[in-house]
Design an enzyme around this catalytic site. Structure first.
Site, short mmCIF file in Angstrom:
data_model
loop_
_atom_site.label_atom_id
_atom_site.label_comp_id
_atom_site.label_asym_id
_atom_site.label_seq_id
_atom_site.Cartn_x
_atom_site.Cartn_y
_atom_site.Cartn_z
N ARG A 1 0.85 -1.17 0.00
CA ARG A 1 0.00 0.00 0.00
C ARG A 1 0.90 1.24 0.00
NH1 ARG A 1 -2.61 4.02 -1.24
NH2 ARG A 1 -4.58 4.58 -0.27
N TYR B 1 -8.46 7.81 7.21
CA TYR B 1 -8.33 6.74 8.20
C TYR B 1 -9.09 7.04 9.49
CZ TYR B 1 -4.94 5.02 4.90
OH TYR B 1 -4.35 4.58 3.75
N1 MTE Z 1 4.48 4.80 4.86
C1 MTE Z 1 4.86 5.67 3.91
N2 MTE Z 1 6.00 6.35 4.09
N3 MTE Z 1 4.10 5.88 2.81
C2 MTE Z 1 2.92 5.20 2.61
O1 MTE Z 1 2.27 5.38 1.58
N4 MTE Z 1 1.29 3.57 3.54
C3 MTE Z 1 0.74 3.12 4.82
C4 MTE Z 1 1.80 2.42 5.65
N5 MTE Z 1 3.01 3.19 5.69
C5 MTE Z 1 2.50 4.28 3.61
C6 MTE Z 1 3.34 4.08 4.72
C7 MTE Z 1 -0.42 2.26 4.72
S1 MTE Z 1 -1.92 3.00 4.52
C8 MTE Z 1 -0.34 0.90 4.94
S2 MTE Z 1 -1.72 -0.07 4.96
C9 MTE Z 1 0.98 0.25 5.15
O2 MTE Z 1 2.06 1.16 5.07
C10 MTE Z 1 1.20 -0.82 4.12
O3 MTE Z 1 2.44 -1.44 4.30
P1 MTE Z 1 3.01 -2.45 3.23
O4 MTE Z 1 3.00 -1.75 1.89
O5 MTE Z 1 4.37 -2.85 3.68
O6 MTE Z 1 2.06 -3.62 3.20
MO MO Z 2 -3.56 1.46 4.63
#
Ligand code: MTE
Ligand code: MO
Ligand code: HEM
Length: 467
Positions: free
Chosen positions: A139, A322
């Site tokens: 994500r 969220y």
């Molecule tokens: N961290 C950063 N820097 N940028 C992002 O877009 N997405 C977040 C989170 N951390 C995100 C982030 C969201 S909404 C989720 S659900 C998780 O990372 C997903 O982690 P994954 O891609 O390792 O499954």
């Molecule tokens: Mo997420």
């Protein structure tokens, strides 16, 4: 000797259904395995994941294929070779901010290419208790930064009276290494089921925006202690900033309550390893936050900055996204300040096998799936119904029993049973219970919300039975 027929990758890709025939490649060789699909010991649906493309990424997940007898079997289906002249060198289109994103596993079901958002298909999701890194759901909100581990620095912004730290990866390795198995779930997991009730804004995740890994890194509480952090009345949140940013320079950000960050039992990590490997780029290389029991959005990847603040992160994703709302709130009336940010997630479960719309044989049937709850609450039971919820069977829970209040990882479950004779279809339903006796709601409509988050109604799958 005649040279073998040559095929382009595009020709191979056009053969991925029973009508066209099913082709795959291994190295430079092309195989027509149409006749073998129904005979595959791992099942037709797994083989079909590789239809029209290379076997290597899938066989990397299943070492069972690294045997001479498997290669010999495959050799019988050889029809030719890939055209060597086709290998055009990739060009880096520099104006595209996503051009430098990493390669992804072809099994992932892509919900959005730029930014990259994808989930593993159900038949792979619950094959392993620990999700293999290449198929862990992804994500991203922004392009994936390409960070140099040698010059990487993590800035810990000191509190008044404390000191600011600029930590290299080497500095981070010097803290005691802590390991923990944690399930990460996106708040939008199963959003597509909410969309069926009424339109929502967001990516159409099915049941796969959830995965489990063994994470290792420094505990956040140890790092904050080194910064000389002293608890004060006004500081209540730990804010994280990613090194991924949009064209205006706005970085991804989120925060968690300070009390969770400082609690050693909460096991909040600054993780640099995922399943024994350095973090893959898509999952935050070189360092990400892991907050066991808490929504994915707070597990900030490509971590650049940590600060202790009197208020929650000002990031859009903390304040304007969220959050959950009543079904009657719409985009004209929503007041984001009126709801708390999602932290711990509610009880969740889903069926991964069989899949909705599938046709199955009568007789013995195996129903499989996952169950997980937020906040370290353990799953104590999964109920499965084959008749839409009139009668129930308790499923067998696999996976590790976990310490009370620290059940950070999912349980996989299965139910082996037989289909009642004469049955033409099944309405399979699952629902889980956690150790606070929290249960899932039976339908989606009463929990519908405009952003399509927290979708955890009973999961329902309709299957046909061959007469
Ligand atoms: N961290 C950063 N820097 N940028 C992002 O877009 N997405 C977040 C989170 N951390 C995100 C982030 C969201 S909404 C989720 S659900 C998780 O990372 C997903 O982690 P994954 O891609 O390792 O499954
Ligand atoms: Mo997420
Ligand atoms: C097992 C062949 C593609 C997943 C096997 C076995 C063979 C085989 C011969 C039994 C091996 C043994 O037990 O010694 C093939 C061929 C393929 C193919 C020829 C392609 C043409 C795939 C793909 C996947 C997959 C793409 C996954 C996405 C599995 C699994 C098993 C298996 C999970 C183990 C089944 C079990 O015993 O539980 N395969 N396979 N296979 N295969 Fe494949």
């Amino acid at each position: 000797q005649e040279s073998p027929p040559l095929y382009t990758k595009e020709e191979v890709y056009s053969h991925r259904s029973p009508e066209t025939g099913i082709w795959v490649t291994l190295g430079s060789e092309v195989f027509d395995v149409t006749e073998f699909v129904g005979l595959h010991p791992g099942g037709p649906s797994k083989l079909m994941l590789a239809a029209g493309g290379p076997l290597e990424p899938f066989w990397a997940l299943y070492a069972v294929h690294n045997q001479p007898h498997v290669r010999e079997l495959l050799a019988q289906y050889k029809i030719g070779e890939l055209n060597p002249e086709e290998n055009v060198p990739p060009t880096l289109e520099t104006s595209d901010p996503y051009a430098d994103d990493p390669m992804r596993h072809p099994a992932l079901k892509v919900n959005s290419q730029c930014p990259f958002n994808a989930e593993p298909p159900p038949e792979l999701l619950t094959e392993n208790y620990i999700t293999p890194n290449p198929i862990f759901f992804t994500r991203n909100h922004l392009p994936v930064p390409n960070l140099d581990p040698d010059t990487y620095r993590l800035h810990i912004v000191g509190p008044p009276g404390g000191q600011s730290l600029s930590l290299s990866l080497g500095d981070l390795y010097k803290f005691p290494k802590h390991e923990v198995t944690v399930t990460l779930q996106c708040a939008g997991n199963r959003r597509s089921e909410m969309t069926r009730v009424k339109e929502v804004k967001g990516l159409e995740w099915r049941t796969g925006a959830i995965s489990t890994a063994r994470w290792a890194g420094a505990r956040l509480c140890d790092v904050l202690a080194q910064a000389g952090h002293q608890l004060s009345e006004t500081e209540a949140h730990v804010c994280f900033e990613g090194l991924d940013s949009d064209p205006t320079g706005t970085a991804y950000g989120a925060s968690i309550p300070l009390a969770r960050a400082m609690d050693p039992e909460a096991e909040v990590l600054l993780a640099y390893e995922m399943n024994g490997q350095p973090l893959p780029r898509d999952h935050g290389f070189p360092v990400r936050v892991v907050v066991p029991g808490v929504v994915g959005a707070r597990h900030v990847k490509w971590l650049g900055r940590v600060s202790v603040e009197p208020e929650e992160s000002c990031s859009h994703w903390q304040r304007r996204d969220y959050k959950g709302f009543s079904p009657s709130v719409d985009w004209d009336t929503v007041d984001f300040d009126s709801a708390p940010s999602i932290q711990e997630l509610p009880i969740q479960s889903a069926i991964t096998e069989p899949q909705d719309g599938e046709t199955i044989e009568p007789g013995e049937i195996t129903v499989k799936g996952y169950a997980w709850s937020g906040g370290g609450r353990a799953v104590i039971r999964v109920d499965v119904s084959l008749d839409g919820g009139l009668t129930w069977h308790a499923a067998d829970l696999d996976g590790e029993e976990q310490p009370p209040r620290k059940a950070w990882a999912w349980r996989l479950w299965q139910l082996q049973t037989s289909v009642p004779a004469g049955q033409k279809e099944l309405n399979i339903v699952c629902k889980a219970v956690d150790d606070s006796y929290n249960v899932q709601p039976d339908t989606v409509a009463p929990i519908w919300n405009l952003r399509g988050v927290l979708s955890n109604a009973w999961h329902r799958v309709h299957v046909h039975i061959t007469p």
